[in-house]
Design an enzyme around this catalytic site. Structure first.
Site, PDB file in Angstrom:
ATOM      1  N   GLU A 133       0.779  -1.067  -0.037  1.00 10.65           N
ATOM      2  CA  GLU A 133       0.069   0.011   0.145  1.00 10.65           C
ATOM      3  C   GLU A 133       0.916   1.183   0.110  1.00 10.65           C
ATOM      4  OE1 GLU A 133      -3.606  -2.170   2.721  1.00 10.65           O
ATOM      5  OE2 GLU A 133      -3.146  -0.133   3.250  1.00 10.65           O
ATOM      6  N   GLY A 346      30.542  -0.933 -24.674  1.00  4.33           N
ATOM      7  CA  GLY A 346      30.845   0.421 -24.853  1.00  4.33           C
ATOM      8  C   GLY A 346      29.673   1.182 -25.141  1.00  4.33           C
ATOM      9  N   GLY A 347      29.870   2.369 -25.898  1.00  3.15           N
ATOM     10  CA  GLY A 347      28.926   3.258 -26.373  1.00  3.15           C
ATOM     11  C   GLY A 347      27.759   2.590 -26.791  1.00  3.15           C
ATOM     12  N   GLU A 370       8.877  -8.005  -4.282  1.00  4.11           N
ATOM     13  CA  GLU A 370       8.833  -9.328  -3.230  1.00  4.11           C
ATOM     14  C   GLU A 370       9.689  -8.997  -2.156  1.00  4.11           C
ATOM     15  OE1 GLU A 370       7.672 -13.134  -4.483  1.00  4.11           O
ATOM     16  OE2 GLU A 370       6.897 -12.315  -6.569  1.00  4.11           O
ATOM     17  N   THR A 372      12.696  -5.887  -0.583  1.00  5.88           N
ATOM     18  CA  THR A 372      13.675  -5.502  -1.014  1.00  5.88           C
ATOM     19  C   THR A 372      14.994  -6.416  -0.729  1.00  5.88           C
ATOM     20  OG1 THR A 372      14.215  -4.428   0.895  1.00  5.88           O
ATOM     21  CG2 THR A 372      13.169  -3.115  -0.724  1.00  5.88           C
TER      22      THR A 372
END
Length: 387
Positions: A133, A346-347, A370, A372
Site C-alpha cells: 500500500e 561500450g557506447g 517481493e 527489497t
C-alpha cells in the site's frame, strides 16, 4: 578416477531439460521479436500472453486436478527463466500468475480452488497479488485496507500500490485488515474480481524497466464480495502472504537469472565480432576476465535458485532462508552482469539499438520487489540454517 554417467545428484532431469528447450524455442520465436517494441512503447506484451496460453505455459504451477499442468517448482522456474532471457516484462505473466494464485492454492477452500485455479489454467484471466500500500511497503503488516463483515458478504475499502499487471488481470488476491487490534493476525485474504463493483485502477506507473508489465494502484471503494471468497480462515491472511513469498521469491530469482543470461549471451557474442587494435576484443584478457566473472556468478546464482526450487517443492524447513537467499543473490548478480554487459558493448551498450541497456534497466526491479534485498538479508539472518 572413472566417471559415472548415472550419478544424478545435482543434475536436473531430462524432462526439465526438454522443457527448457521447448520454452526457449517458443520465447525466441514468439516473444523475443516484440521485446524491444514492448519496452519502447510501454505496452502489455499481448503476443507473449497469447503464445504462453496457447502452449499452456502461462501458469504451469496449477495442479492437474484444477486443469493445470501440475508442474513442479523447478519447472516453473525454468519457464520464467527462459522467458525472461528474451523479455523480462513477459516473464511476469507466469511469475505473477503464480504469485497471485498461490494463496488460493495454499489456503483456499476446495470451491475457491476449483473456480479460480481452474479459470487461471484455462486462460480465462490472469492473477495479481495485492499486498503493498502507499504507506505499507516493507512493513506490510501496517496496511490500512479494511474488510468489514456484512451478513454473507465482506465490504472492502482501501488502496493497493505497486500491483503488477493491474488492470489486465481478472483476479486479485487482496490482503485486508479484518481486526485492527491484532495487527498481522488481524489480516485476512480475499479473491477480488476485476468486474466487482467498486474496483478501479490508477494510471500506469512510469518506470525505469519492465515497462511492458503494467504497474498500477488498485482502488477498492465499497467492494462487496461474497463471504466465501475469503482465502482460509479469518486472520490468517498475513501468514498466507508470507508463506506465499517463501515460494515465489524463487520465481523472482528465476527472472533475474533469465535477464542475466540474456545479457551474458548477447555480450559474449558481441565481443567475438567487435574488432579493435586488429583483433576481436574478446581476445583481450581484460574482457575474458569480465566474461568469466559474469558466467561464474550467474552459475552460482542458478545453482542456489534451483536448490531453493527443490526446497519449495518439498516445503523444506529451511525454505524461508533459501527463498530469500536465492532472490537476493540472483538479483544482485543480475544487476552486476547486466551492468557489465553494457560496459562490454561500450557506447553501443548505452543505446536502445542494442538490448543490454533494457536488460540492465529490467534487472534493477528484481532487487526491489517481493521484498527489497535489504529485507531479504533480515529474513536470512532470522532464519540461519544450521550446519
Amino acid at each position: 578416477m572413472a566417471g559415472n554417467a548415472d550419478f544424478d545428484l545435482f543434475r536436473i532431469s531430462e524432462e526439465h531439460e526438454m522443457l527448457r528447450e521447448t520454452v526457449r524455442a517458443l520465447a525466441e520465436a514468439k516473444i523475443a521479436p516484440f521485446a524491444a517494441d514492448v519496452d519502447e512503447h510501454g505496452r502489455f506484451p499481448q503476443e507473449a500472453r497469447d503464445a504462453l496460453e496457447a502452449n499452456e505455459l502461462h501458469a504451469v504451477h496449477v495442479p492437474e486436478e484444477y486443469g493445470g499442468a501440475g508442474a513442479d517448482a523447478l519447472a516453473t522456474v525454468i519457464v520464467i527463466e527462459e522467458v525472461a532471457r528474451v523479455c523480462a516484462s513477459s516473464s511476469l505473466i507466469p511469475a505473477v500468475n503464480k504469485l497471485g494464485s498461490l494463496p488460493v492454492q495454499l489456503s483456499g477452500s476446495e470451491e475457491l480452488k476449483q473456480k479460480y485455479l481452474g479459470a487461471l489454467a484455462r486462460g480465462e484471466g490472469m492473477f495479481s497479488y495485492c499486498l503493498s500500500e502507499p504507506d505499507a511497503g516493507s512493513d506490510a503488516a501496517g496496511m490500512k485496507t479494511r474488510a468489514v463483515r456484512d451478513g454473507d458478504f465482506w465490504v472492502l475499502n482501501g488502496v493497493k500500490r505497486w500491483i503488477t499487471n493491474a488492470g489486465v488481470s481478472e483476479f486479485y488476491t487482496v490482503m485486508a485488515v479484518t481486526d485492527p487490534e491484532k495487527r498481522s493476525k488481524g489480516i485476512s485474504a480475499f479473491v477480488v474480481e476485476k468486474g466487482d463493483e467498486g474496483v478501479s485502477f490508477g494510471a500506469p506507473e512510469k518506470k525505469l524497466g519492465i515497462k511492458g508489465s503494467p504497474t498500477r494502484e488498485v482502488y477498492l471503494d465499497n467492494v462487496r464480495i461474497p463471504a466465501d471468497r475469503m482465502i482460509g480462515e479469518e486472520g490468517t491472511g498475513f501468514a498466507t502472504a508470507m508463506k506465499t513469498l517463501d515460494h515465489t521469491r524463487i520465481t523472482i530469482a528465476a527472472q533475474a537469472l533469465g535477464i542475466a543470461q540474456g545479457a551474458l549471451d548477447y555480450a559474449a557474442g558481441y565481443v567475438k565480432e567487435r574488432k579493435q587494435f586488429g583483433k576481436p576484443i574478446g581476445d583481450f584478457q581484460g574482457i575474458q576476465f569480465m566474461l568469466a566473472d559474469m558466467a561464474m556468478k550467474l552459475e552460482a546464482a542458478r545453482q542456489l535458485t534451483y536448490a531453493a526450487a527443490a526446497k519449495s517443492q518439498r516445503v523444506d524447513a529451511d525454505l524461508t532462508f533459501f527463498g530469500a537467499a536465492a532472490k537476493c543473490f540472483a538479483s544482485d548478480v543480475a544487476m552486476e552482469v547486466t551492468t557489465d554487459a553494457v560496459q562490454l558493448l561500450g557506447g553501443y551498450g548505452y543505446t536502445r539499438d542494442y538490448p543490454v541497456e533494457r536488460m540492465m534497466r529490467d534487472a534493477k526491479i528484481t532487487q526491489i520487489y517481493e521484498g527489497t534485498n535489504q529485507v531479504q538479508r533480515i529474513v536470512m539472518a532470522r532464519n540461519l540454517p544450521s550446519a
